[in-house]
Design a protein around this motif. Structure first.
Motif, PDB file in Angstrom:
ATOM      1  N   ALA A   1      -1.755  -1.137  13.179  1.00 16.61           N
ATOM      2  CA  ALA A   1      -2.740  -0.118  12.790  1.00 16.61           C
ATOM      3  C   ALA A   1      -3.442  -0.459  11.484  1.00 16.61           C
ATOM      4  O   ALA A   1      -4.595  -0.104  11.266  1.00 16.61           O
ATOM      5  N   LYS A   2      -2.753  -1.150  10.609  1.00 14.53           N
ATOM      6  CA  LYS A   2      -3.273  -1.429   9.269  1.00 14.53           C
ATOM      7  C   LYS A   2      -3.741  -2.868   9.092  1.00 14.53           C
ATOM      8  O   LYS A   2      -4.304  -3.205   8.057  1.00 14.53           O
ATOM      9  N   GLY A   3      -3.463  -3.725  10.096  1.00 17.27           N
ATOM     10  CA  GLY A   3      -3.536  -5.144   9.809  1.00 17.27           C
ATOM     11  C   GLY A   3      -4.624  -5.971  10.461  1.00 17.27           C
ATOM     12  O   GLY A   3      -4.641  -7.198  10.298  1.00 17.27           O
TER      13      GLY A   3
ATOM     14  N   PHE B   1       5.781   2.966   1.267  1.00 18.00           N
ATOM     15  CA  PHE B   1       4.735   1.957   1.255  1.00 18.00           C
ATOM     16  C   PHE B   1       4.818   1.045   2.465  1.00 18.00           C
ATOM     17  O   PHE B   1       5.804   1.048   3.207  1.00 18.00           O
ATOM     18  N   PHE B   2       3.757   0.303   2.690  1.00 16.77           N
ATOM     19  CA  PHE B   2       3.667  -0.627   3.809  1.00 16.77           C
ATOM     20  C   PHE B   2       2.855  -1.831   3.358  1.00 16.77           C
ATOM     21  O   PHE B   2       2.239  -1.817   2.285  1.00 16.77           O
ATOM     22  N   LEU B   3       2.864  -2.870   4.200  1.00 18.16           N
ATOM     23  CA  LEU B   3       2.163  -4.110   3.878  1.00 18.16           C
ATOM     24  C   LEU B   3       0.912  -4.250   4.731  1.00 18.16           C
ATOM     25  O   LEU B   3       0.922  -3.888   5.913  1.00 18.16           O
TER      26      LEU B   3
ATOM     27  N   ILE C   1     -10.944  -0.499   0.433  1.00 20.44           N
ATOM     28  CA  ILE C   1     -10.947   0.493   1.519  1.00 20.44           C
ATOM     29  C   ILE C   1      -9.860   0.094   2.505  1.00 20.44           C
ATOM     30  O   ILE C   1      -9.923  -0.967   3.130  1.00 20.44           O
ATOM     31  N   ASP C   2      -8.836   0.931   2.584  1.00 24.73           N
ATOM     32  CA  ASP C   2      -7.716   0.688   3.490  1.00 24.73           C
ATOM     33  C   ASP C   2      -8.128   1.156   4.885  1.00 24.73           C
ATOM     34  O   ASP C   2      -7.859   2.287   5.277  1.00 24.73           O
ATOM     35  N   MET C   3      -8.805   0.278   5.629  1.00 27.79           N
ATOM     36  CA  MET C   3      -9.257   0.645   6.978  1.00 27.79           C
ATOM     37  C   MET C   3      -8.025   0.791   7.879  1.00 27.79           C
ATOM     38  O   MET C   3      -7.079   0.011   7.797  1.00 27.79           O
TER      39      MET C   3
ATOM     40  N   TYR D   1     -11.752   5.147   7.313  1.00 28.24           N
ATOM     41  CA  TYR D   1     -11.790   4.586   5.949  1.00 28.24           C
ATOM     42  C   TYR D   1     -10.814   5.364   5.060  1.00 28.24           C
ATOM     43  O   TYR D   1     -10.557   6.542   5.289  1.00 28.24           O
ATOM     44  N   GLU D   2     -10.286   4.697   4.053  1.00 28.58           N
ATOM     45  CA  GLU D   2      -9.476   5.333   3.001  1.00 28.58           C
ATOM     46  C   GLU D   2      -9.793   4.593   1.699  1.00 28.58           C
ATOM     47  O   GLU D   2      -9.329   3.471   1.503  1.00 28.58           O
ATOM     48  N   VAL D   3     -10.563   5.184   0.819  1.00 27.56           N
ATOM     49  CA  VAL D   3     -10.894   4.500  -0.439  1.00 27.56           C
ATOM     50  C   VAL D   3      -9.692   4.554  -1.390  1.00 27.56           C
ATOM     51  O   VAL D   3      -9.021   5.583  -1.486  1.00 27.56           O
ATOM     52  N   GLU D   4      -9.396   3.432  -2.036  1.00 27.46           N
ATOM     53  CA  GLU D   4      -8.201   3.370  -2.883  1.00 27.46           C
ATOM     54  C   GLU D   4      -8.427   2.447  -4.084  1.00 27.46           C
ATOM     55  O   GLU D   4      -9.054   1.394  -3.968  1.00 27.46           O
ATOM     56  N   LEU D   5      -7.847   2.834  -5.200  1.00 22.21           N
ATOM     57  CA  LEU D   5      -7.818   1.946  -6.362  1.00 22.21           C
ATOM     58  C   LEU D   5      -6.767   0.858  -6.116  1.00 22.21           C
ATOM     59  O   LEU D   5      -5.628   1.154  -5.752  1.00 22.21           O
TER      60      LEU D   5
ATOM     61  N   CYS E   1       0.829  -1.199   0.000  1.00 23.16           N
ATOM     62  CA  CYS E   1       0.000   0.000   0.000  1.00 23.16           C
ATOM     63  C   CYS E   1       0.866   1.253   0.000  1.00 23.16           C
ATOM     64  O   CYS E   1       1.780   1.377   0.820  1.00 23.16           O
ATOM     65  N   ILE E   2       0.542   2.165  -0.878  1.00 23.60           N
ATOM     66  CA  ILE E   2       1.250   3.443  -0.936  1.00 23.60           C
ATOM     67  C   ILE E   2       0.637   4.407   0.075  1.00 23.60           C
ATOM     68  O   ILE E   2      -0.581   4.478   0.206  1.00 23.60           O
ATOM     69  N   GLY E   3       1.487   5.123   0.788  1.00 28.34           N
ATOM     70  CA  GLY E   3       1.013   6.146   1.707  1.00 28.34           C
ATOM     71  C   GLY E   3       1.155   7.524   1.076  1.00 28.34           C
ATOM     72  O   GLY E   3       2.001   7.730   0.213  1.00 28.34           O
TER      73      GLY E   3
HETATM   74 MG   LIG Z   1      -4.127   4.133   2.607  1.00 31.93          MG
END
Ligand SMILES: [Mg+2]
Ligand SMILES: [Mg+2]
Ligand SMILES: [Mg+2]
Lengths: 227, 227
Positions: free
Chosen positions: B125-127, B44-46, B104-106, B70-74, B22-24
């Motif tokens: 935080a992301k996982g 980026f992160f995993l 959605i990158d919650m 929420y973070e909507v992403e392609l 995932c790109i930040g």
């Molecule tokens: Mg994101």
């Protein structure tokens, strides 16, 4: 086509693991040597499976400009799905392990230090291709007590790391408990349990050898030799 | 037994992806809203594949004490191995994509803020489980130009995010170039391309809907509806 079968760990299956989860700061003397804060709870990060280097697969590649450090660690290979494990459940934790491996959590230390300073993720520092050399699969029966084995790592035949897993701050039930309250662990997933003191740099041409001793006796399957 | 076949994206195969990268901070206005620094390079992160929530699979679970954003992403779904891609190689980048999805990158924002402050990894935080709701697979032909589509997300029918992918700071060749110089991307791997402005909290009971418009026209396969 890749085929991954529950309950059958092979070297080929390692690279198809669903995820690799790594505990940070799990040995007190290693925390001291990096001037890090001692965590109240285990914290963890992911390495991509694309970073796994299976035995004989060749050298660790040092990317340009990278201060490359080794961290020898006991790896758990799971045989069961684990979710919300109780951190006191030693039997449940050990039952969830299918086999072991030795691993070296290669780290781009300068990238990691920069990430820490800027509050950025560790994924780049930990995630380069070849940054996870692993040993052969170690049969579970070869390690009767994973909290009482010796891990060692030498660089050019000089011993750099050599400590017992007794020194873990958080034991395996605590580790699996904490991870599995965040993310479900699946069969085949790999968990790295942290590194003892003695981490340091390697440069191209150096030879790292790592292994495990159980009651003073070397485990053949645990041996890693990598440039 | 899981079977994963190169070149065949199905919803079931998503959860068997080798990794999710995932790109930040890839949209300027989102950087501003979080008071973050603008990166010179994409970072980026995993996310673990265990966090993927396929359509109809049920609600996003908010862990206790978590400020859930929420973070909507392609999302790009790769069809080829990518290593050391040249960041100017638009054709090579697009050729490596097999299909798309919306995602959605919650994010556990309070956990992430704490991690940033302490220089810790973002993986927790992301996982968490369910932290990556995804749409159906979007056929590649449905998105002729991934740098010119509209992403939107509503919460309880109120539009919170709605921007064009033209606003990406780093385009897809730059993203895939930067990632693939660190870690080899494999067929099936998923790449999230960053979120536009408008991120915010959701609480249990809220309904998120997200989608993609191409030339003003809604893509059916891109729709996400999740509680
Ligand atoms: Mg994101
Ligand atoms: Mg480590
Ligand atoms: Mg993975």
């Amino acid at each position: 086509m890749m085929i991954f079968k529950r309950g059958l760990s092979t070297m080929a299956s390692l690279k198809k693991a669903g995820k690799v989860v790594c505990i940070g700061r799990n040995y007190a003397d290693h925390i001291t040597e990096l001037n890090s804060a001692r965590p109240k709870q285990p914290f963890f990060f992911l390495k991509p499976t694309s970073s796994i280097l299976t035995p004989g697969q060749g050298p660790v590649i040092r990317p340009r400009g990278i201060d490359l450090h080794y961290e020898v660690e006991l790896a758990l290979i799971l045989g069961k799905q684990v979710r919300d494990l109780n951190s006191n459940d030693l039997k449940g934790a050990l039952d969830s392990i299918e086999s072991y491996a030795l691993s070296i959590d290669m780290t781009a230390r300068n990238v990691q230090n920069e990430a820490k300073k800027k509050g950025l993720p560790w994924s780049i520092a930990k995630g380069f291709d070849t940054f996870l050399p692993m040993s052969n699969i170690i049969q579970k029966s070869a390690i009767p007590d994973p909290h009482n084995i010796e891990l060692y790592l030498t660089v050019n035949d000089k011993v750099q790391q050599n400590d017992s897993t007794e020194l873990m701050l958080f034991n395996i039930p605590q580790i699996l408990g904490d991870i599995s309250r965040v993310m479900t662990l699946e069969p085949g997933d790999i968990v790295l349990t942290g590194t003892p003191k003695g981490v340091g740099p390697v440069v191209p041409g150096d030879v790292m050898r790592a292994g495990i001793r159980v009651n003073g006796k070397e485990l053949e399957d645990a041996k890693i030799e990598v440039k």
